[in-house]
Design a protein around this motif. Sequence first.
Motif, PDB file in Angstrom:
ATOM      1  N   ALA A 257      18.936  -6.920 -30.361  1.00 62.96           N
ATOM      2  CA  ALA A 257      19.743  -7.146 -29.487  1.00 62.96           C
ATOM      3  C   ALA A 257      20.846  -7.415 -28.656  1.00 62.96           C
ATOM      4  CB  ALA A 257      19.733  -9.040 -31.116  1.00 62.96           C
TER       5      ALA A 257
ATOM      6  N   THR B  98      15.436  -8.129 -36.167  1.00 58.53           N
ATOM      7  CA  THR B  98      15.828  -8.553 -35.458  1.00 58.53           C
ATOM      8  C   THR B  98      15.764  -9.744 -35.585  1.00 58.53           C
ATOM      9  OG1 THR B  98      16.030  -8.848 -32.819  1.00 58.53           O
ATOM     10  CG2 THR B  98      14.215  -7.894 -33.357  1.00 58.53           C
TER      11      THR B  98
ATOM     12  N   ASN C 101      16.253 -11.212 -32.893  1.00 61.77           N
ATOM     13  CA  ASN C 101      16.523 -12.068 -31.284  1.00 61.77           C
ATOM     14  C   ASN C 101      16.102 -10.722 -30.208  1.00 61.77           C
ATOM     15  OD1 ASN C 101      16.553 -13.186 -28.585  1.00 61.77           O
ATOM     16  ND2 ASN C 101      18.337 -13.509 -28.553  1.00 61.77           N
TER      17      ASN C 101
ATOM     18  N   ARG D 129      13.627 -18.864 -29.473  1.00 61.31           N
ATOM     19  CA  ARG D 129      13.731 -17.231 -30.167  1.00 61.31           C
ATOM     20  C   ARG D 129      12.139 -18.103 -30.800  1.00 61.31           C
ATOM     21  NH1 ARG D 129      16.465 -17.996 -35.748  1.00 61.31           N
ATOM     22  NH2 ARG D 129      17.051 -19.825 -34.387  1.00 61.31           N
TER      23      ARG D 129
ATOM     24  N   ASN E 108      25.282 -11.275 -34.700  1.00 54.58           N
ATOM     25  CA  ASN E 108      24.405 -13.159 -34.638  1.00 54.58           C
ATOM     26  C   ASN E 108      25.758 -14.087 -35.398  1.00 54.58           C
ATOM     27  OD1 ASN E 108      22.330 -12.347 -33.280  1.00 54.58           O
ATOM     28  ND2 ASN E 108      21.759 -11.400 -35.391  1.00 54.58           N
TER      29      ASN E 108
END
Length: 312
Positions: free
Chosen positions: A13, A56, A58, A97, A257
Amino acid sequence: MIISASRRTDIPAFFSEWFFNRIKERYVLVPNPFNPKILSKISLSPIVIDCIVFWTKNPEPMLNNLNQLQDYKYYFQFTLNPYGNKLEINLPSIEKRLDTFKRLSDKVGREKVIWRYDPILTNGEFNVTFHQERFAMIADELKDYTEKCMLGFIDHYPHILNATRQFNIQPLRKDEIENMAISFKNTINNYPSIQLETCTTKVDLRHLGITSGLCIDKILIERITGYPILAQKDKNQRSVCNCIESIDIGTYESCQNGCIYCYAIKGKYNHIKYNMQKHDKNSPLLIGHPSENDIIKERKILSLRDDQFSLF
Protein backbone atom coordinates in the motif's frame (compact mmCIF):
# COMPACT_ATOMS: atom_id res chain seq x y z
CA MET A 1 14.15 -18.56 1.95
CA ILE A 2 10.72 -17.04 2.28
CA ILE A 3 10.37 -13.26 2.51
CA SER A 4 7.51 -11.80 4.55
CA ALA A 5 6.52 -8.35 3.25
CA SER A 6 5.35 -7.63 5.86
CA ARG A 7 3.66 -8.35 9.18
CA ARG A 8 5.10 -5.06 10.46
CA THR A 9 3.69 -2.64 7.88
CA ASP A 10 1.72 -2.50 4.62
CA ILE A 11 4.48 -2.54 2.01
CA PRO A 12 2.19 -2.96 -1.04
CA ALA A 13 0.00 0.00 0.00
CA PHE A 14 2.66 2.53 1.00
CA PHE A 15 6.11 1.34 -0.04
CA SER A 16 5.72 -0.43 -3.37
CA GLU A 17 8.19 1.86 -5.19
CA TRP A 18 10.78 1.21 -2.49
CA PHE A 19 10.12 -2.53 -2.69
CA PHE A 20 10.56 -2.69 -6.46
CA ASN A 21 13.78 -0.69 -6.12
CA ARG A 22 15.01 -3.28 -3.65
CA ILE A 23 14.11 -6.03 -6.09
CA LYS A 24 16.24 -4.27 -8.73
CA GLU A 25 19.15 -3.90 -6.31
CA ARG A 26 18.69 -7.51 -5.11
CA TYR A 27 19.12 -6.74 -1.41
CA VAL A 28 17.51 -4.96 1.52
CA LEU A 29 18.70 -3.75 4.94
CA VAL A 30 16.44 -4.61 7.87
CA PRO A 31 16.96 -3.17 11.36
CA ASN A 32 16.77 -5.41 14.38
CA PRO A 33 13.44 -4.52 16.09
CA PHE A 34 15.18 -4.57 19.48
CA ASN A 35 18.37 -2.78 18.41
CA PRO A 36 17.86 -0.61 15.31
CA LYS A 37 21.58 0.12 15.02
CA ILE A 38 22.16 -3.48 13.98
CA LEU A 39 21.15 -4.00 10.36
CA SER A 40 20.80 -7.30 8.56
CA LYS A 41 21.68 -7.33 4.88
CA ILE A 42 19.21 -9.68 3.21
CA SER A 43 19.75 -10.97 -0.31
CA LEU A 44 16.73 -10.67 -2.58
CA SER A 45 18.25 -12.76 -5.35
CA PRO A 46 15.64 -15.02 -6.96
CA ILE A 47 18.19 -17.82 -6.68
CA VAL A 48 17.72 -17.95 -2.88
CA ILE A 49 14.20 -16.51 -2.47
CA ASP A 50 11.69 -19.33 -2.78
CA CYS A 51 8.62 -17.20 -2.26
CA ILE A 52 7.49 -13.73 -1.17
CA VAL A 53 4.40 -13.39 1.01
CA PHE A 54 2.77 -9.97 0.84
CA TRP A 55 0.51 -8.79 3.68
CA THR A 56 -1.75 -5.91 2.75
CA LYS A 57 -5.11 -4.18 2.98
CA ASN A 58 -4.68 -2.32 -0.28
CA PRO A 59 -2.27 -3.69 -2.92
CA GLU A 60 -3.64 -1.36 -5.61
CA PRO A 61 -0.33 0.62 -5.92
CA MET A 62 1.44 -2.60 -6.96
CA LEU A 63 -0.98 -3.83 -9.59
CA ASN A 64 0.60 -2.19 -12.64
CA ASN A 65 4.12 -3.26 -11.71
CA LEU A 66 3.75 -6.95 -10.98
CA ASN A 67 5.72 -7.71 -14.12
CA GLN A 68 8.79 -6.67 -12.12
CA LEU A 69 8.28 -9.84 -10.08
CA GLN A 70 8.52 -12.16 -13.06
CA ASP A 71 11.60 -13.86 -11.61
CA TYR A 72 9.89 -14.54 -8.26
CA LYS A 73 7.14 -16.70 -6.82
CA TYR A 74 4.72 -14.92 -4.49
CA TYR A 75 1.24 -14.67 -3.07
CA PHE A 76 -0.84 -12.17 -1.13
CA GLN A 77 -2.51 -12.20 2.27
CA PHE A 78 -5.22 -9.60 1.56
CA THR A 79 -7.14 -8.39 4.62
CA LEU A 80 -10.66 -7.34 3.69
CA ASN A 81 -12.84 -6.21 6.59
CA PRO A 82 -16.21 -4.41 6.52
CA TYR A 83 -15.63 -1.89 9.32
CA GLY A 84 -15.24 1.25 7.24
CA ASN A 85 -13.31 4.34 8.30
CA LYS A 86 -14.52 4.28 11.89
CA LEU A 87 -11.99 1.60 12.76
CA GLU A 88 -9.80 1.53 9.64
CA ILE A 89 -9.38 5.24 9.16
CA ASN A 90 -7.36 5.63 5.98
CA LEU A 91 -8.49 2.69 3.87
CA PRO A 92 -10.38 3.04 0.58
CA SER A 93 -14.03 1.98 0.60
CA ILE A 94 -14.81 -1.71 0.72
CA GLU A 95 -16.21 -1.42 -2.81
CA LYS A 96 -12.86 -0.16 -4.09
CA ARG A 97 -10.96 -2.83 -2.19
CA LEU A 98 -13.23 -5.57 -3.52
CA ASP A 99 -12.49 -4.31 -7.02
CA THR A 100 -8.75 -4.32 -6.24
CA PHE A 101 -9.00 -7.87 -4.91
CA LYS A 102 -10.67 -9.06 -8.11
CA ARG A 103 -8.19 -7.29 -10.36
CA LEU A 104 -5.27 -8.74 -8.42
CA SER A 105 -6.76 -12.22 -8.57
CA ASP A 106 -7.26 -11.91 -12.32
CA LYS A 107 -3.60 -10.95 -12.72
CA VAL A 108 -1.92 -13.54 -10.49
CA GLY A 109 -4.46 -16.34 -10.00
CA ARG A 110 -7.08 -16.92 -7.31
CA GLU A 111 -4.86 -19.38 -5.43
CA LYS A 112 -2.36 -16.57 -4.81
CA VAL A 113 -4.79 -14.15 -3.14
CA ILE A 114 -5.85 -15.24 0.35
CA TRP A 115 -8.83 -13.41 1.87
CA ARG A 116 -8.23 -12.50 5.51
CA TYR A 117 -11.31 -11.67 7.56
CA ASP A 118 -9.27 -10.40 10.45
CA PRO A 119 -9.52 -9.25 13.17
CA ILE A 120 -13.05 -10.12 14.14
CA LEU A 121 -14.26 -7.80 16.90
CA THR A 122 -17.64 -6.82 18.26
CA ASN A 123 -19.40 -3.87 19.86
CA GLY A 124 -22.87 -2.34 19.64
CA GLU A 125 -22.51 -1.55 15.94
CA PHE A 126 -20.29 -4.39 14.76
CA ASN A 127 -22.22 -7.19 16.42
CA VAL A 128 -22.68 -10.87 15.54
CA THR A 129 -25.44 -10.14 13.03
CA PHE A 130 -23.28 -7.49 11.35
CA HIS A 131 -20.49 -10.01 10.83
CA GLN A 132 -22.82 -12.75 9.63
CA GLU A 133 -24.32 -10.46 7.00
CA ARG A 134 -21.13 -8.72 5.85
CA PHE A 135 -19.10 -11.92 5.72
CA ALA A 136 -21.77 -13.47 3.48
CA MET A 137 -21.73 -10.41 1.24
CA ILE A 138 -17.95 -10.39 0.83
CA ALA A 139 -17.81 -14.16 0.32
CA ASP A 140 -20.33 -13.91 -2.49
CA GLU A 141 -18.28 -11.15 -4.13
CA LEU A 142 -15.06 -13.15 -3.87
CA LYS A 143 -16.36 -16.62 -4.65
CA ASP A 144 -14.57 -16.68 -8.01
CA TYR A 145 -11.45 -14.83 -6.87
CA THR A 146 -9.93 -16.76 -3.97
CA GLU A 147 -9.45 -20.28 -2.71
CA LYS A 148 -9.03 -19.58 1.00
CA CYS A 149 -10.41 -17.40 3.76
CA MET A 150 -8.46 -16.99 6.99
CA LEU A 151 -10.37 -15.99 10.12
CA GLY A 152 -8.62 -13.99 12.82
CA PHE A 153 -9.93 -12.79 16.16
CA ILE A 154 -8.90 -9.59 17.92
CA ASP A 155 -6.03 -9.64 20.39
CA HIS A 156 -6.42 -7.06 23.15
CA TYR A 157 -2.82 -5.87 23.26
CA PRO A 158 -2.09 -3.42 26.08
CA HIS A 159 -1.29 -0.57 23.69
CA ILE A 160 -4.72 -0.74 21.99
CA LEU A 161 -6.82 -0.80 25.16
CA ASN A 162 -7.59 2.93 25.07
CA ALA A 163 -8.86 2.59 21.50
CA THR A 164 -10.92 -0.50 22.20
CA ARG A 165 -12.47 1.15 25.27
CA GLN A 166 -13.32 4.22 23.18
CA PHE A 167 -15.29 2.02 20.78
CA ASN A 168 -16.62 -0.27 23.52
CA ILE A 169 -14.89 -3.30 22.03
CA GLN A 170 -14.94 -6.05 24.62
CA PRO A 171 -13.23 -9.46 24.63
CA LEU A 172 -15.18 -11.86 22.45
CA ARG A 173 -17.49 -14.25 24.26
CA LYS A 174 -17.52 -17.93 23.40
CA ASP A 175 -21.12 -17.80 22.22
CA GLU A 176 -20.33 -14.88 19.89
CA ILE A 177 -17.41 -16.76 18.35
CA GLU A 178 -19.48 -19.93 17.93
CA ASN A 179 -22.47 -18.17 16.37
CA MET A 180 -20.29 -16.27 13.91
CA ALA A 181 -18.20 -19.32 13.06
CA ILE A 182 -21.26 -21.46 12.35
CA SER A 183 -22.63 -18.76 10.07
CA PHE A 184 -19.29 -18.31 8.30
CA LYS A 185 -19.01 -22.06 7.75
CA ASN A 186 -22.55 -22.28 6.39
CA THR A 187 -21.78 -19.41 4.02
CA ILE A 188 -18.55 -20.96 2.75
CA ASN A 189 -20.31 -24.30 2.24
CA ASN A 190 -22.10 -22.58 -0.65
CA TYR A 191 -18.73 -22.04 -2.32
CA PRO A 192 -16.89 -25.39 -2.34
CA SER A 193 -13.82 -23.87 -3.99
CA ILE A 194 -13.10 -21.73 -0.89
CA GLN A 195 -11.45 -23.28 2.16
CA LEU A 196 -12.14 -21.73 5.59
CA GLU A 197 -9.40 -21.77 8.24
CA THR A 198 -8.43 -19.91 11.39
CA CYS A 199 -5.23 -17.91 11.71
CA THR A 200 -3.38 -19.44 14.70
CA THR A 201 -4.58 -22.08 17.14
CA LYS A 202 -5.74 -19.46 19.64
CA VAL A 203 -9.41 -20.09 18.81
CA ASP A 204 -10.13 -23.78 18.21
CA LEU A 205 -13.03 -24.29 15.80
CA ARG A 206 -12.20 -27.79 14.64
CA HIS A 207 -15.46 -29.12 16.07
CA LEU A 208 -17.23 -26.90 13.54
CA GLY A 209 -15.14 -28.17 10.64
CA ILE A 210 -12.83 -25.12 10.59
CA THR A 211 -9.19 -26.11 10.86
CA SER A 212 -6.23 -24.05 12.05
CA GLY A 213 -4.22 -22.91 9.04
CA LEU A 214 -0.91 -21.35 8.10
CA CYS A 215 -0.53 -17.86 6.68
CA ILE A 216 3.00 -18.61 5.49
CA ASP A 217 1.94 -21.97 4.18
CA LYS A 218 4.33 -24.76 3.22
CA ILE A 219 1.79 -26.60 1.05
CA LEU A 220 0.78 -23.47 -0.86
CA ILE A 221 4.39 -22.42 -1.38
CA GLU A 222 5.25 -25.85 -2.73
CA ARG A 223 2.28 -25.60 -5.07
CA ILE A 224 3.35 -22.17 -6.31
CA THR A 225 7.06 -22.97 -6.65
CA GLY A 226 6.56 -26.42 -8.09
CA TYR A 227 9.09 -28.05 -5.77
CA PRO A 228 9.17 -29.37 -2.18
CA ILE A 229 10.79 -27.28 0.54
CA LEU A 230 12.38 -28.09 3.86
CA ALA A 231 11.07 -25.56 6.38
CA GLN A 232 10.61 -25.47 10.13
CA LYS A 233 7.95 -23.79 12.21
CA ASP A 234 8.82 -20.11 12.65
CA LYS A 235 10.39 -19.86 16.10
CA ASN A 236 10.10 -16.05 16.05
CA GLN A 237 6.29 -16.12 16.03
CA ARG A 238 3.89 -16.82 18.88
CA SER A 239 3.41 -20.42 19.98
CA VAL A 240 -0.15 -20.34 18.60
CA CYS A 241 1.17 -19.48 15.10
CA ASN A 242 1.53 -22.37 12.65
CA CYS A 243 3.55 -20.47 10.03
CA ILE A 244 6.81 -21.79 8.65
CA GLU A 245 10.01 -19.79 8.89
CA SER A 246 10.45 -16.53 7.00
CA ILE A 247 12.38 -13.27 7.10
CA ASP A 248 10.35 -10.09 7.57
CA ILE A 249 11.66 -7.02 5.77
CA GLY A 250 9.25 -4.46 7.25
CA THR A 251 9.62 -1.84 9.98
CA TYR A 252 7.21 -1.15 12.82
CA GLU A 253 5.56 2.26 13.30
CA SER A 254 5.30 2.94 9.57
CA CYS A 255 1.84 1.79 8.42
CA GLN A 256 -0.60 4.58 7.55
CA ASN A 257 -3.81 2.54 7.32
CA GLY A 258 -4.88 3.92 10.71
CA CYS A 259 -6.51 0.75 12.07
CA ILE A 260 -7.34 1.29 15.73
CA TYR A 261 -6.63 -2.36 16.62
CA CYS A 262 -3.15 -2.52 15.05
CA TYR A 263 -0.46 -4.47 16.92
CA ALA A 264 2.32 -2.92 14.79
CA ILE A 265 1.55 0.67 15.86
CA LYS A 266 1.98 0.75 19.60
CA GLY A 267 -0.16 3.81 20.14
CA LYS A 268 2.56 6.06 18.71
CA TYR A 269 0.82 7.50 15.68
CA ASN A 270 3.07 10.58 15.78
CA HIS A 271 5.97 8.22 15.01
CA ILE A 272 4.39 7.31 11.68
CA LYS A 273 4.53 10.89 10.41
CA TYR A 274 8.11 11.20 11.65
CA ASN A 275 9.12 7.92 10.03
CA MET A 276 7.44 8.77 6.74
CA GLN A 277 9.46 11.96 6.57
CA LYS A 278 12.58 9.79 6.72
CA HIS A 279 11.41 7.32 4.08
CA ASP A 280 13.38 7.38 0.83
CA LYS A 281 12.27 5.03 -1.93
CA ASN A 282 15.92 4.72 -3.02
CA SER A 283 17.32 3.76 0.38
CA PRO A 284 18.16 0.15 1.21
CA LEU A 285 16.33 0.78 4.51
CA LEU A 286 12.56 1.18 4.58
CA ILE A 287 12.89 4.08 7.03
CA GLY A 288 15.90 6.38 6.81
CA HIS A 289 19.43 5.64 5.62
CA PRO A 290 22.21 3.58 7.15
CA SER A 291 24.68 5.63 9.15
CA GLU A 292 28.37 5.16 9.83
CA ASN A 293 27.53 4.02 13.35
CA ASP A 294 25.28 1.19 12.18
CA ILE A 295 26.55 -2.37 12.26
CA ILE A 296 25.65 -4.19 9.04
CA LYS A 297 25.68 -7.96 9.18
CA GLU A 298 25.17 -9.99 6.03
CA ARG A 299 22.70 -12.72 6.78
CA LYS A 300 23.32 -16.12 5.26
CA ILE A 301 20.38 -16.84 2.99
CA LEU A 302 19.74 -20.22 1.41
CA SER A 303 16.90 -21.60 -0.64
CA LEU A 304 14.63 -24.00 1.25
CA ARG A 305 14.36 -26.18 -1.83
CA ASP A 306 14.70 -29.88 -1.04
CA ASP A 307 17.28 -30.87 -3.63
CA GLN A 308 16.95 -34.54 -2.79
CA PHE A 309 13.51 -34.50 -4.33
CA SER A 310 14.12 -31.93 -7.04
CA LEU A 311 16.16 -34.46 -8.98
CA PHE A 312 13.16 -36.72 -9.63
